[in-house]
Write a protein that holds these residues in place. Structure first.
Motif, PDB file in Angstrom:
ATOM      1  N   SER A 209      87.406  18.081  31.241  1.00 50.82           N
ATOM      2  CA  SER A 209      87.096  18.490  29.869  1.00 50.82           C
ATOM      3  C   SER A 209      86.663  17.305  29.018  1.00 50.82           C
ATOM      4  O   SER A 209      85.760  17.422  28.184  1.00 50.82           O
ATOM      5  CB  SER A 209      88.322  19.167  29.238  1.00 50.82           C
ATOM      6  OG  SER A 209      88.637  20.370  29.887  1.00 50.82           O
ATOM      7  N   VAL A 210      87.305  16.155  29.230  1.00 50.92           N
ATOM      8  CA  VAL A 210      86.904  14.937  28.513  1.00 50.92           C
ATOM      9  C   VAL A 210      85.451  14.600  28.828  1.00 50.92           C
ATOM     10  O   VAL A 210      84.642  14.304  27.933  1.00 50.92           O
ATOM     11  CB  VAL A 210      87.823  13.760  28.875  1.00 50.92           C
ATOM     12  CG1 VAL A 210      87.296  12.464  28.263  1.00 50.92           C
ATOM     13  CG2 VAL A 210      89.244  14.032  28.396  1.00 50.92           C
ATOM     14  N   LEU A 214      82.221  14.569  26.229  1.00 50.96           N
ATOM     15  CA  LEU A 214      81.317  13.423  26.035  1.00 50.96           C
ATOM     16  C   LEU A 214      79.873  13.807  26.304  1.00 50.96           C
ATOM     17  O   LEU A 214      78.956  13.423  25.557  1.00 50.96           O
ATOM     18  CB  LEU A 214      81.736  12.268  26.946  1.00 50.96           C
ATOM     19  CG  LEU A 214      83.034  11.540  26.580  1.00 50.96           C
ATOM     20  CD1 LEU A 214      83.409  10.556  27.681  1.00 50.96           C
ATOM     21  CD2 LEU A 214      82.875  10.817  25.259  1.00 50.96           C
ATOM     22  N   MET A 215      79.658  14.575  27.377  1.00 46.21           N
ATOM     23  CA  MET A 215      78.302  14.962  27.742  1.00 46.21           C
ATOM     24  C   MET A 215      77.724  16.002  26.781  1.00 46.21           C
ATOM     25  O   MET A 215      76.522  16.263  26.807  1.00 46.21           O
ATOM     26  CB  MET A 215      78.276  15.506  29.168  1.00 46.21           C
ATOM     27  CG  MET A 215      78.571  14.460  30.225  1.00 46.21           C
ATOM     28  SD  MET A 215      77.443  13.030  30.111  1.00 46.21           S
ATOM     29  CE  MET A 215      75.872  13.789  30.482  1.00 46.21           C
ATOM     30  N   THR A 216      78.570  16.581  25.966  1.00 48.26           N
ATOM     31  CA  THR A 216      78.082  17.458  24.903  1.00 48.26           C
ATOM     32  C   THR A 216      77.655  16.645  23.685  1.00 48.26           C
ATOM     33  O   THR A 216      76.535  16.787  23.181  1.00 48.26           O
ATOM     34  CB  THR A 216      79.167  18.463  24.486  1.00 48.26           C
ATOM     35  OG1 THR A 216      79.492  19.294  25.601  1.00 48.26           O
ATOM     36  CG2 THR A 216      78.682  19.333  23.336  1.00 48.26           C
ATOM     37  N   MET A 217      78.551  15.776  23.227  1.00 47.71           N
ATOM     38  CA  MET A 217      78.311  15.091  21.961  1.00 47.71           C
ATOM     39  C   MET A 217      77.297  13.958  22.073  1.00 47.71           C
ATOM     40  O   MET A 217      76.450  13.801  21.190  1.00 47.71           O
ATOM     41  CB  MET A 217      79.633  14.549  21.409  1.00 47.71           C
ATOM     42  CG  MET A 217      80.599  15.638  20.954  1.00 47.71           C
ATOM     43  SD  MET A 217      79.866  16.740  19.722  1.00 47.71           S
ATOM     44  CE  MET A 217      79.435  15.569  18.435  1.00 47.71           C
ATOM     45  N   LEU A 218      77.376  13.161  23.132  1.00 46.95           N
ATOM     46  CA  LEU A 218      76.482  12.002  23.215  1.00 46.95           C
ATOM     47  C   LEU A 218      75.006  12.401  23.238  1.00 46.95           C
ATOM     48  O   LEU A 218      74.204  11.838  22.481  1.00 46.95           O
ATOM     49  CB  LEU A 218      76.842  11.146  24.425  1.00 46.95           C
ATOM     50  CG  LEU A 218      78.235  10.491  24.387  1.00 46.95           C
ATOM     51  CD1 LEU A 218      78.447   9.619  25.618  1.00 46.95           C
ATOM     52  CD2 LEU A 218      78.410   9.666  23.122  1.00 46.95           C
ATOM     53  N   VAL A 245      73.838  22.625  26.732  1.00 43.44           N
ATOM     54  CA  VAL A 245      74.244  23.160  28.039  1.00 43.44           C
ATOM     55  C   VAL A 245      75.648  22.681  28.395  1.00 43.44           C
ATOM     56  O   VAL A 245      76.516  23.480  28.802  1.00 43.44           O
ATOM     57  CB  VAL A 245      73.232  22.737  29.136  1.00 43.44           C
ATOM     58  CG1 VAL A 245      73.780  23.079  30.526  1.00 43.44           C
ATOM     59  CG2 VAL A 245      71.894  23.424  28.912  1.00 43.44           C
ATOM     60  N   PHE A 246      75.894  21.386  28.240  1.00 44.25           N
ATOM     61  CA  PHE A 246      77.225  20.867  28.543  1.00 44.25           C
ATOM     62  C   PHE A 246      78.269  21.426  27.577  1.00 44.25           C
ATOM     63  O   PHE A 246      79.433  21.618  27.954  1.00 44.25           O
ATOM     64  CB  PHE A 246      77.227  19.335  28.497  1.00 44.25           C
ATOM     65  CG  PHE A 246      76.632  18.696  29.721  1.00 44.25           C
ATOM     66  CD1 PHE A 246      77.280  18.772  30.948  1.00 44.25           C
ATOM     67  CD2 PHE A 246      75.418  18.030  29.651  1.00 44.25           C
ATOM     68  CE1 PHE A 246      76.731  18.188  32.082  1.00 44.25           C
ATOM     69  CE2 PHE A 246      74.863  17.443  30.784  1.00 44.25           C
ATOM     70  CZ  PHE A 246      75.521  17.530  31.997  1.00 44.25           C
ATOM     71  N   LEU A 249      79.332  24.699  28.990  1.00 47.80           N
ATOM     72  CA  LEU A 249      80.249  24.485  30.110  1.00 47.80           C
ATOM     73  C   LEU A 249      81.628  24.051  29.618  1.00 47.80           C
ATOM     74  O   LEU A 249      82.658  24.447  30.189  1.00 47.80           O
ATOM     75  CB  LEU A 249      79.670  23.425  31.061  1.00 47.80           C
ATOM     76  CG  LEU A 249      78.360  23.799  31.771  1.00 47.80           C
ATOM     77  CD1 LEU A 249      77.847  22.617  32.583  1.00 47.80           C
ATOM     78  CD2 LEU A 249      78.573  25.012  32.675  1.00 47.80           C
ATOM     79  N   PHE A 250      81.655  23.243  28.560  1.00 45.42           N
ATOM     80  CA  PHE A 250      82.932  22.812  27.981  1.00 45.42           C
ATOM     81  C   PHE A 250      83.730  24.013  27.483  1.00 45.42           C
ATOM     82  O   PHE A 250      84.935  24.140  27.750  1.00 45.42           O
ATOM     83  CB  PHE A 250      82.663  21.834  26.836  1.00 45.42           C
ATOM     84  CG  PHE A 250      83.888  21.427  26.075  1.00 45.42           C
ATOM     85  CD1 PHE A 250      84.752  20.467  26.571  1.00 45.42           C
ATOM     86  CD2 PHE A 250      84.185  22.012  24.842  1.00 45.42           C
ATOM     87  CE1 PHE A 250      85.890  20.094  25.866  1.00 45.42           C
ATOM     88  CE2 PHE A 250      85.314  21.642  24.133  1.00 45.42           C
ATOM     89  CZ  PHE A 250      86.167  20.685  24.645  1.00 45.42           C
ATOM     90  N   VAL A 251      83.075  24.916  26.769  1.00 45.17           N
ATOM     91  CA  VAL A 251      83.761  26.098  26.251  1.00 45.17           C
ATOM     92  C   VAL A 251      84.287  26.968  27.390  1.00 45.17           C
ATOM     93  O   VAL A 251      85.433  27.442  27.363  1.00 45.17           O
ATOM     94  CB  VAL A 251      82.813  26.907  25.341  1.00 45.17           C
ATOM     95  CG1 VAL A 251      83.443  28.246  24.971  1.00 45.17           C
ATOM     96  CG2 VAL A 251      82.483  26.120  24.079  1.00 45.17           C
ATOM     97  N   LEU A 252      83.479  27.180  28.415  1.00 47.45           N
ATOM     98  CA  LEU A 252      83.909  27.990  29.557  1.00 47.45           C
ATOM     99  C   LEU A 252      85.124  27.360  30.237  1.00 47.45           C
ATOM    100  O   LEU A 252      86.049  28.062  30.659  1.00 47.45           O
ATOM    101  CB  LEU A 252      82.760  28.150  30.551  1.00 47.45           C
ATOM    102  CG  LEU A 252      81.560  28.975  30.056  1.00 47.45           C
ATOM    103  CD1 LEU A 252      80.438  28.947  31.088  1.00 47.45           C
ATOM    104  CD2 LEU A 252      81.985  30.410  29.752  1.00 47.45           C
ATOM    105  N   ARG A 253      85.119  26.034  30.354  1.00 48.83           N
ATOM    106  CA  ARG A 253      86.242  25.320  30.956  1.00 48.83           C
ATOM    107  C   ARG A 253      87.507  25.508  30.123  1.00 48.83           C
ATOM    108  O   ARG A 253      88.601  25.745  30.662  1.00 48.83           O
ATOM    109  CB  ARG A 253      85.899  23.833  31.086  1.00 48.83           C
ATOM    110  CG  ARG A 253      87.028  22.942  31.590  1.00 48.83           C
ATOM    111  CD  ARG A 253      87.276  23.121  33.054  1.00 48.83           C
ATOM    112  NE  ARG A 253      88.305  22.214  33.554  1.00 48.83           N
ATOM    113  CZ  ARG A 253      88.814  22.273  34.773  1.00 48.83           C
ATOM    114  NH1 ARG A 253      88.385  23.199  35.633  1.00 48.83           N
ATOM    115  NH2 ARG A 253      89.732  21.421  35.158  1.00 48.83           N
ATOM    116  N   GLN A 254      87.401  25.414  28.808  1.00 47.84           N
ATOM    117  CA  GLN A 254      88.570  25.540  27.945  1.00 47.84           C
ATOM    118  C   GLN A 254      89.181  26.936  28.029  1.00 47.84           C
ATOM    119  O   GLN A 254      90.399  27.095  27.941  1.00 47.84           O
ATOM    120  CB  GLN A 254      88.211  25.222  26.486  1.00 47.84           C
ATOM    121  CG  GLN A 254      87.588  23.859  26.259  1.00 47.84           C
ATOM    122  CD  GLN A 254      88.287  22.749  27.012  1.00 47.84           C
ATOM    123  OE1 GLN A 254      89.433  22.424  26.740  1.00 47.84           O
ATOM    124  NE2 GLN A 254      87.596  22.162  27.983  1.00 47.84           N
TER     125      GLN A 254
END
Length: 511
Positions: A209-210, A214-218, A245-246, A249-254
């Motif tokens: 998730s970390v 990062l891959m979302t915000m950067l 896109v990332f 994926l982050f939301v799905l993971r959470q």
């Protein structure tokens, strides 16, 4: 009495002194936003960084703050918010010393990167500690207002403080401001600040998730910054798309984790959604103007950096006044009413800015911008309060990080939109008023901006040069006025949002 609801305890002297202490790192972070840009010429002359290195020196700090906010907010919820804050303060002080005495550009980039990661621990930790220290909603609203006005004041006085330091000391002195402030935080923090630990066992931070965070915000932040600097392009668009896109994926993971990095169920709450959107829109509107006002003062009105900083002080004072008054008025009349009326005031100010021109007096223009900021400031304060209030106690750190992330994205979007709008309006306005007989190459250079136009004008005969410089100043003024109208349209959206989605007295219940 059995079954009776226990009233939360009101804050005492320790809590209010603790709030003053929490304002210290925020003030340092705010000043740090602006002082490095003033130090850039001296830094470049001393360290001789390449163009790429200079870009990283300026940008890596903001990139990593944005990238690590969610992670650090969730980490504070797990290990203790005070513990994370004090650790981050120590790391920030050490990295500041390293940056101040960095002998090479490479080491300065490393120091700035550490400053960014450490800065990401400070912002959500301070805000979530406020929610612990001030459980009474009215007191919490006022405390958040004080906290946010500290940042506004720091951004405003940053150029003044930085200018004074650079007049007497070397470029590294701007970093040394953080060291005594962070040492004060570490020494007094254990006495004045409470620790908040989770009510039950928590799982370790999910490293995947970390990475997704990062891959979302950067990429998102990079795409926005590149759009501001160079206009829309394939690389910046692809970068922003990759971030989206990332983010998915982050939301799905959470949603699959039993103890997520960020509880995305918060976003199913109407009040939380509205509060985050409110903060995002408010930040977009205010930063579009803040991005252009210093440029206008220096490029069009000929102010020095220090003079421009001094002209910004009334605007900062207006923000401080409106933030504190907005919190007080919201306790009496309700958040929805205050937000709508304040946004209407900002809308009127923005429309007035839209009708300014080269003949408008500088004092009158600053008064209009100050009036606009009076209407814009409550959106940030009350939106932050709504975000924090909607989160459960054990998730306040992550919710605070969402609030700060919305602010970071709002800054990027506001600056990107203002930059794109200015480029379009400036180019169109200048193109219709160029001096006759101006070479095509000179016209192309002048179209890049007012600074470039002034450089071209200096190479022309006096009469043609003055006509070009005057046309460039008028074109930038037209672009500035159009940005005011754009901010006004955003404030109209805030009025609608406040009236249809914000509960009158806010949402104090948790998920």
């Amino acid at each position: 009495m059995d079954g009776a609801e226990v009233e939360p305890a009101r804050a005492g002297a320790r809590e209010w002194c603790g709030l003053a202490l929490l304002a210290v790192p925020l003030l340092v972070l705010a000043i740090d936003v602006s002082v490095l840009y003033l130090a850039a010429p001296a830094l470049t002359a001393d360290l001789a960084p390449s163009a790429t290195q200079q870009l990283w020196i300026l940008d890596i700090y903001g990139f990593l703050i944005a990238g690590f906010l969610i992670t650090m907010g969730s980490l504070g919820d797990r290990i203790g918010r005070r513990r994370l804050l004090l650790f981050g303060g120590g790391a920030f002080a050490a990295a500041s010393a390293l940056a101040a005495f960095a002998p090479t550009a490479e080491l300065l980039i490393v120091a700035r990167a550490v400053l960014g990661v450490a800065g990401a621990t400070l912002m959500p930790s301070t805000l979530s500690l406020i929610s612990t220290m001030f459980p009474v909603p009215k007191e919490r609203s006022f405390a958040i207002a004080i906290w946010m006005t500290t940042f506004s004041a720091g951004v405003a006085v940053g150029p003044v403080v930085g200018g004074l330091l650079l007049e007497h000391f070397w470029w590294g002195s701007v970093f040394l401001l953080a060291i005594p402030a962070m040492l004060l935080l570490i020494v007094l923090g254990r006495v004045l600040l409470p620790e908040h630990r989770p009510s039950g066992p928590r799982e370790p931070v999910d490293l995947l998730s970390v990475g997704l965070s990062l891959m979302t915000m950067l990429p998102l932040v990079y795409g926005l910054k590149e759009t501001v600097a160079h206009g829309p392009a394939v690389l910046s668009t692809l970068s922003a798309a990759a971030g989206a896109v990332f983010g998915t994926l982050f939301v799905l993971r959470q949603r699959r984790l039993t103890d997520p990095l960020l509880d995305v169920r918060l976003f199913t709450r109407r009040a939380f959604q509205a509060a985050v959107l409110l903060m995002l829109l408010g930040t977009i509107a205010v930063n579009g103007l803040f991005y252009l006002v210093p440029q206008y003062l220096q490029l069009v009105r000929g102010s020095s950096p220090l003079q421009a900083g001094l002209w910004m002080l009334p605007i900062a004072a207006a923000s401080v006044f409106a933030s504190l008054a907005g919190a007080r008025l919201a306790n009496r009349f309700g958040k929805r009413s205050v937000l709508a009326v304040a946004a209407l005031i900002a809308l009127l100010g923005c429309v007035a800015i839209g009708f300014t021109g080269p003949e408008t007096g500088l004092g009158a223009l600053i008064a209009l911008v100050s009036l606009t900021v009076v209407g814009m400031a409550p959106a940030g304060v009350l939106g932050t309060d709504l975000v924090v209030a909607a989160a459960p106690p054990d998730g306040a750190g992550a919710a605070a990080a969402v609030s700060e992330t919305a602010g970071e994205l709002g800054v990027g979007l506001g600056v990107a939109t203002a930059g794109t709008l200015v480029a379009a309006v400036y180019g169109a306005s200048l193109g219709s008023d160029l001096p006759a007989g101006l070479p095509a190459r000179a016209a192309d250079e002048a179209a890049e901006g007012v600074a470039a136009a002034n450089s071209v004008a200096a190479t022309l005969p006096p009469e043609s040069g003055e006509r070009l410089a005057s046309a460039a100043r008028a074109a930038f003024t037209d672009a500035f006025a159009m940005t005011g109208l754009f901010s006004g349209a955003v404030m109209a959206g805030i009025i609608v949002l406040a009236l249809i989605a914000i509960p009158r007295y806010g949402a104090e219940s948790t998920v």
